[in-house]
Design a protein around this motif. Structure first.
Motif, PDB file in Angstrom:
ATOM      1  N   GLU A 162     -11.786 -58.015 -20.103  1.00 17.83           N
ATOM      2  CA  GLU A 162     -11.497 -57.688 -21.344  1.00 17.83           C
ATOM      3  C   GLU A 162     -10.199 -58.509 -21.668  1.00 17.83           C
ATOM      4  O   GLU A 162      -9.702 -59.080 -22.547  1.00 17.83           O
ATOM      5  CB  GLU A 162     -11.188 -56.344 -21.658  1.00 17.83           C
ATOM      6  N   ASP A 180     -15.839 -66.680 -31.367  1.00 19.37           N
ATOM      7  CA  ASP A 180     -17.097 -66.926 -32.278  1.00 19.37           C
ATOM      8  C   ASP A 180     -18.330 -67.957 -31.423  1.00 19.37           C
ATOM      9  O   ASP A 180     -19.301 -67.743 -31.691  1.00 19.37           O
ATOM     10  CB  ASP A 180     -16.830 -68.167 -33.492  1.00 19.37           C
ATOM     11  N   THR A 183     -20.072 -65.419 -29.099  1.00 18.75           N
ATOM     12  CA  THR A 183     -20.997 -64.717 -29.636  1.00 18.75           C
ATOM     13  C   THR A 183     -22.227 -65.517 -30.225  1.00 18.75           C
ATOM     14  O   THR A 183     -23.440 -64.956 -30.307  1.00 18.75           O
ATOM     15  CB  THR A 183     -20.562 -64.103 -30.953  1.00 18.75           C
ATOM     16  N   THR A 261     -19.977 -56.634 -29.800  1.00 19.56           N
ATOM     17  CA  THR A 261     -19.041 -55.789 -30.704  1.00 19.56           C
ATOM     18  C   THR A 261     -17.620 -55.981 -30.634  1.00 19.56           C
ATOM     19  O   THR A 261     -16.824 -56.334 -31.507  1.00 19.56           O
ATOM     20  CB  THR A 261     -19.442 -54.348 -31.047  1.00 19.56           C
ATOM     21  N   LEU A 262     -17.128 -55.908 -29.733  1.00 19.31           N
ATOM     22  CA  LEU A 262     -15.655 -56.067 -29.020  1.00 19.31           C
ATOM     23  C   LEU A 262     -15.314 -57.396 -29.326  1.00 19.31           C
ATOM     24  O   LEU A 262     -14.241 -57.671 -29.840  1.00 19.31           O
ATOM     25  CB  LEU A 262     -15.566 -55.612 -27.518  1.00 19.31           C
ATOM     26  N   GLU A 264     -16.426 -59.775 -31.356  1.00 17.30           N
ATOM     27  CA  GLU A 264     -16.354 -59.895 -32.747  1.00 17.30           C
ATOM     28  C   GLU A 264     -15.164 -59.341 -33.399  1.00 17.30           C
ATOM     29  O   GLU A 264     -14.661 -59.959 -34.201  1.00 17.30           O
ATOM     30  CB  GLU A 264     -17.966 -59.566 -33.258  1.00 17.30           C
ATOM     31  N   SER A 265     -15.008 -58.227 -32.932  1.00 21.27           N
ATOM     32  CA  SER A 265     -13.775 -57.429 -33.709  1.00 21.27           C
ATOM     33  C   SER A 265     -12.562 -58.139 -33.296  1.00 21.27           C
ATOM     34  O   SER A 265     -11.652 -58.249 -34.076  1.00 21.27           O
ATOM     35  CB  SER A 265     -13.798 -55.943 -32.850  1.00 21.27           C
ATOM     36  N   ALA A 266     -12.176 -58.521 -32.035  1.00 18.03           N
ATOM     37  CA  ALA A 266     -11.379 -59.395 -31.531  1.00 18.03           C
ATOM     38  C   ALA A 266     -10.873 -60.767 -32.207  1.00 18.03           C
ATOM     39  O   ALA A 266      -9.908 -60.980 -32.824  1.00 18.03           O
ATOM     40  CB  ALA A 266     -11.052 -59.687 -29.940  1.00 18.03           C
ATOM     41  N   GLU A 268     -11.995 -61.328 -35.328  1.00 18.70           N
ATOM     42  CA  GLU A 268     -11.582 -60.899 -36.751  1.00 18.70           C
ATOM     43  C   GLU A 268      -9.863 -60.706 -36.775  1.00 18.70           C
ATOM     44  O   GLU A 268      -9.267 -61.171 -37.629  1.00 18.70           O
ATOM     45  CB  GLU A 268     -12.417 -59.713 -37.267  1.00 18.70           C
ATOM     46  N   ASP A 269      -9.602 -60.123 -35.481  1.00 15.62           N
ATOM     47  CA  ASP A 269      -8.147 -59.478 -35.323  1.00 15.62           C
ATOM     48  C   ASP A 269      -7.319 -61.116 -35.347  1.00 15.62           C
ATOM     49  O   ASP A 269      -6.519 -61.196 -35.924  1.00 15.62           O
ATOM     50  CB  ASP A 269      -7.923 -58.917 -34.415  1.00 15.62           C
ATOM     51  N   TYR A 270      -8.005 -61.987 -34.430  1.00 16.46           N
ATOM     52  CA  TYR A 270      -7.249 -63.263 -34.485  1.00 16.46           C
ATOM     53  C   TYR A 270      -7.469 -64.129 -35.602  1.00 16.46           C
ATOM     54  O   TYR A 270      -6.092 -64.461 -36.234  1.00 16.46           O
ATOM     55  CB  TYR A 270      -8.032 -64.373 -33.508  1.00 16.46           C
ATOM     56  N   ARG A 272      -7.141 -62.752 -38.777  1.00 10.26           N
ATOM     57  CA  ARG A 272      -6.348 -61.977 -39.654  1.00 10.26           C
ATOM     58  C   ARG A 272      -4.677 -62.407 -39.191  1.00 10.26           C
ATOM     59  O   ARG A 272      -4.025 -62.758 -40.396  1.00 10.26           O
ATOM     60  CB  ARG A 272      -6.444 -60.604 -39.663  1.00 10.26           C
TER      61      ARG A 272
END
Length: 277
Positions: A162, A180, A183, A261-262, A264-266, A268-270, A272
């Motif tokens: 992680e 990206d 994934t 999922t983890l 892709e979520s990370a 999106e956080d980057y 933002r």
């Protein structure tokens, strides 16, 4: 897969080795015993499939009384490689592997890096290097990744700690693009990616990266790397230990879907974070 000039050069090394060995009246097994490798490995050297370590090249010169020609040739070939000497053979082996398994404890593996991520890693370790040097290293790393999209691509299994997802190498935009890419590789079934959560704590391989490679017609290998050096391992007992360590890592990971999922979520956080800076 098309052969590189580097591969052609190693095949010439092998042809020269065969010529000098036969002139000395030695079989592959006899030469192998004298330089402390198996006769099968001498055969692989002669075919250009495997590259001898420097100490083996030196011993070959001593046994065949070739005046240092194999040591000098080895050094010239390594000097022409864009990789560190300890990684040059590993890069070649990736190109013929049928299966590659990697564990990355902190940094995204080279085969998954974007050019911008590779540049950030290279600059971090070579802050005073000339631009040509940086570009050569980045280009070599990106070129290696072509094996994942070829018609004979290997099975590619990756365990990412992680930390490698949460460490912002190159900044938020670079990390978002890199995640990206990971994934995309997973969704297109070019890689099977799982995450080892930080909550696991101590795990089976605490000493750096680990890469396992399998081949169609040669024994499997293991490669470990720390910040300053790497070691290619082909002793069957040691490779078996490395494979067991990788199996223990895998059973502690999230499922492939939960891992994506983890990631892709990370990403999106980057994204933002990048949009607010």
């Amino acid at each position: 897969m098309a052969k590189s000039k580097q591969q052609d050069a190693w095949e010439f090394f092998g042809e020269l080795l065969k010529e000098r060995r036969e002139a000395a009246g030695l079989t592959q097994s006899e030469l192998g015993r004298r330089v402390f490798v198996s006769g099968a490995y001498i055969g692989l050297f002669e075919q250009g499939i495997r590259k001898p370590q420097l100490d083996v090249a030196i011993r070959i010169d001593e046994v065949l009384q070739t005046g240092g020609i194999f040591e000098r040739t080895w050094r010239r070939l390594i000097d022409k490689s864009p990789y560190a000497s300890y990684f040059s053979e590993v890069a070649e082996l990736e190109g013929v592997a049928t299966k590659i398994c990697e564990f990355a404890p902190l940094v995204v593996p080279g085969l998954m890096q974007t050019a911008e991520y590779a540049r950030a890693v290279t600059l971090a370790t070579h802050p005073f290097a000339a631009e040509d040097f940086i570009e050569e290293k980045v280009t070599a790393r990106i070129d290696r990744a072509a094996i994942l999209s070829g018609t004979t691509r290997p099975e590619y299994w990756v365990v990412l700690h992680e930390n490698s997802v949460l460490t912002p190498v190159g900044g938020p935009s670079v990390m978002a693009a890199t995640l990206d890419r990971i994934t995309t590789l997973a969704r297109e079934r070019q890689a099977l990616v799982t995450i080892l959560p930080r909550s696991v704590g101590a795990h089976a391989h605490m000493t750096g990266t680990l890469k396992l490679m399998e081949f169609e017609d040669q024994p499997p290998t293991a490669y470990t790397e720390t910040g300053f050096s790497g070691t290619l391992l082909d002793d069957p007992a040691v490779v078996k230990q490395a494979q067991r360590a990788y199996d223990l890592l895998r059973v502690a990971t999230l499922s492939p879907e939960a891992s994506l999922t983890l990631i892709e979520s990370a990403a999106e956080d980057y994204r933002r974070c990048a949009s607010t800076t």
